[in-house]
Design an enzyme around this catalytic site. Structure first.
Site, PDB file in Angstrom:
ATOM      1  N   LYS A 138       0.920  -1.138  -0.124  1.00 25.22           N
ATOM      2  CA  LYS A 138       0.044   0.171   0.026  1.00 25.22           C
ATOM      3  C   LYS A 138       0.900   1.263  -0.071  1.00 25.22           C
ATOM      4  O   LYS A 138       0.659   2.062  -0.673  1.00 25.22           O
ATOM      5  CB  LYS A 138      -0.787   0.114   1.167  1.00 25.22           C
ATOM      6  CG  LYS A 138      -2.062  -0.875   1.166  1.00 25.22           C
ATOM      7  CD  LYS A 138      -2.879  -1.212   2.510  1.00 25.22           C
ATOM      8  CE  LYS A 138      -3.932  -2.013   2.503  1.00 25.22           C
ATOM      9  NZ  LYS A 138      -4.436  -2.409   3.581  1.00 25.22           N
ATOM     10  N   GLN A 144      -4.574  -1.564  10.023  1.00 21.46           N
ATOM     11  CA  GLN A 144      -4.710  -2.810   9.359  1.00 21.46           C
ATOM     12  C   GLN A 144      -5.250  -3.826  10.312  1.00 21.46           C
ATOM     13  O   GLN A 144      -4.905  -3.832  11.430  1.00 21.46           O
ATOM     14  CB  GLN A 144      -3.279  -3.269   9.148  1.00 21.46           C
ATOM     15  CG  GLN A 144      -3.056  -4.781   8.232  1.00 21.46           C
ATOM     16  CD  GLN A 144      -3.569  -4.608   6.764  1.00 21.46           C
ATOM     17  OE1 GLN A 144      -3.691  -3.551   6.301  1.00 21.46           O
ATOM     18  NE2 GLN A 144      -4.126  -5.682   6.490  1.00 21.46           N
ATOM     19  N   ASP A 173     -11.063   3.057   4.569  1.00 22.93           N
ATOM     20  CA  ASP A 173     -11.314   1.672   4.651  1.00 22.93           C
ATOM     21  C   ASP A 173     -13.038   1.666   4.536  1.00 22.93           C
ATOM     22  O   ASP A 173     -13.588   0.429   4.119  1.00 22.93           O
ATOM     23  CB  ASP A 173     -11.070   0.806   5.808  1.00 22.93           C
ATOM     24  CG  ASP A 173      -9.783   0.012   5.745  1.00 22.93           C
ATOM     25  OD1 ASP A 173      -9.397  -0.555   4.557  1.00 22.93           O
ATOM     26  OD2 ASP A 173      -8.959   0.085   6.683  1.00 22.93           O
TER      27      ASP A 173
HETATM   28  N1  GUN Z   1      -7.449  -6.719   6.431  1.00 22.43           N
HETATM   29  C1  GUN Z   1      -7.635  -7.612   5.425  1.00 22.43           C
HETATM   30  N2  GUN Z   1      -8.291  -6.449   4.362  1.00 22.43           N
HETATM   31  C2  GUN Z   1      -8.028  -5.461   4.969  1.00 22.43           C
HETATM   32  C3  GUN Z   1      -8.577  -3.957   4.256  1.00 22.43           C
HETATM   33  O1  GUN Z   1      -9.062  -3.899   3.375  1.00 22.43           O
HETATM   34  N3  GUN Z   1      -8.410  -2.973   5.364  1.00 22.43           N
HETATM   35  C4  GUN Z   1      -7.715  -3.214   6.507  1.00 22.43           C
HETATM   36  N4  GUN Z   1      -7.539  -2.202   7.293  1.00 22.43           N
HETATM   37  N5  GUN Z   1      -7.368  -4.322   6.946  1.00 22.43           N
HETATM   38  C5  GUN Z   1      -7.349  -5.329   6.292  1.00 22.43           C
END
Ligand code: GUN
Length: 295
Positions: free
Chosen positions: A55, A99, A122
Site C-alpha cells: 500500500k 490494518q 477503509d
Molecule cells: N485486512 C484485510 N483486508 C483489509 C482491508 O481492506 N483493510 C484493513 N484495514 N485491513 C484489512
C-alpha cells in the site's frame, strides 16, 4: 462449453492508479494539496506486513504522501486509540487505515469507531456502513468497490442480475451485497452456515466468492456463463515444496463453465490497493470542499 474470459484486474488497477495519479497532480497544481495516507500496523503479522508495504509503495507512486505507524504486538487499546486521535487531528492526514486483524487484546470495533469517518478510507466506520446501505455519500470499502469496478467493466449494466455473495465479512461480503443491491441486482448473501451452498451459488449470474477457503467453489457450483469474482487469497503447499496462491474458486474447473472469471493472483488483489488510493484522494477533496474528480 462456454468460452471463459479472464478479467484482468492488474490492467484495470494500473489504469485506475494512473487516473488517481493524474488527479493528484491536478490537485497539487491547482490547490497545493498532496493527499496523505496513514497506515497503522500493530504487531508483525507477515501477510499484514506485505499488504501495508504494498500500500505504501503504491501510494507514493501515485504522488500521494504515505506514513506508516507501527506499534508492538503487545500494544494496548489505549495506546492505539491515542494514535488514532492524533491522526484524526493531523491536517496532513486525509486517510487513516488501521490494518486488521488486530491483536486479541484490542477491540477492533472501538478502534474503527474512533476513526474520523471523513478519514475512514477503509469505509469500516458505522457512519460509512450506514450511508452505504441507505444510499448516502459514503467512503466505500476498497475490496468490494474494486470487485464492482471489474463487474461493471465486464458486464456494463448489472441491473436485474441474480448476484450471490459467498461470505459475510464486514470487509468484503456485507459491503459487496450493499453495492450489488445499489446496482439493482437481486442479492443473495450466503455463508458457511447456509444449508446448500452449491445450489445457492448455481443461481448466480454474478458470483462473488469471499469465504477464505481454498478452492471451495467447484465447477459444478457455477451457472454456465456466470461472471465469477474470486476474492480469496489462500496459500496451499505446492508440489515443489513452495507454497502456491489459490483463490476460493477451483480455477481450472471454472474454465469452460464461467463466462468470465478473475484469476488469483492478478484479479481482485491489485484493485484493492488502487481503490485505497482512490478513496484517499476522494477523502482529501471532500474534507476541503473541493469537487471530487470522476475516478
Ligand atoms: N485486512 C484485510 N483486508 C483489509 C482491508 O481492506 N483493510 C484493513 N484495514 N485491513 C484489512
Amino acid at each position: 462449453m462456454v468460452e471463459t474470459r479472464l478479467i484482468d484486474g492488474k490492467a484495470a488497477a494500473q489504469a485506475l492508479r494512473a487516473r488517481v495519479a493524474a488527479a493528484a497532480a491536478a490537485l497539487k497544481a491547482q490547490h497545493a494539496i498532496v493527499p496523505g495516507l496513514a497506515a497503522v500496523l500493530v504487531g508483525a503479522d507477515p501477510s499484514s506486513e506485505i499488504y501495508v508495504r504494498g500500500k505504501a509503495k503504491a501510494t507514493r507512486a501515485a504522488g500521494l504522501d504515505s506514513v506508516e505507524h507501527r506499534l508492538p504486538a503487545a500494544a494496548g487499546e489505549a495506546e492505539l486509540l491515542r494514535l488514532v486521535a492524533a491522526l484524526n487531528a493531523d491536517p496532513a492526514v486525509d486517510g487513516i487505515l488501521v490494518q486488521l486483524p488486530l491483536p486479541a487484546q484490542i477491540d477492533p470495533h472501538r478502534v474503527i469507531e474512533a476513526i474520523d469517518p471523513a478519514k475512514d478510507v477503509d469505509g469500516f466506520h458505522p457512519q460509512n456502513v450506514g450511508r452505504l446501505w441507505s444510499g448516502g455519500r459514503a467512503m466505500v470499502p476498497c475490496t468490494p468497490y474494486g470487485c464492482l469496478m471489474l463487474l461493471r467493466q465486464t458486464l456494463g449494466s448489472l441491473t436485474g442480475a441474480e448476484a450471490v455473495v459467498l461470505g459475510r465479512s464486514n470487509i468484503v461480503g456485507k459491503p459487496m451485497a450493499a453495492l450489488l443491491l445499489a446496482e439493482n441486482c437481486s442479492v443473495g448473501l450466503a455463508h458457511s452456515k447456509s444449508r446448500d451452498l452449491p445450489a445457492i451459488a448455481r443461481r448466480a449470474d454474478i458470483l462473488v466468492a469471499a469465504v477464505g477457503r481454498p478452492e471451495l467453489v467447484r465447477g459444478g457450483w457455477i451457472k454456465p456463463g456466470a461472471t465469477v469474482i474470486d476474492v480469496g487469497v489462500n496459500r496451499l503447499p505446492g508440489a515443489d515444496g513452495k507454497s502456491r496462491l489459490v483463490g476460493d474458486v477451483a480455477f481450472a474447473e471454472a474454465q469452460g463453465v464461467a463466462g468470465a472469471i478473475t484469476p488469483v493472483p492478478g484479479g481482485v488483489g491489485p484493485m484493492t490497493i488502487a481503490c485505497l488510493l482512490r478513496n484517499t484522494l476522494i477523502a482529501a477533496c471532500r474534507r476541503r470542499g473541493i469537487a471530487e474528480p470522476a475516478l
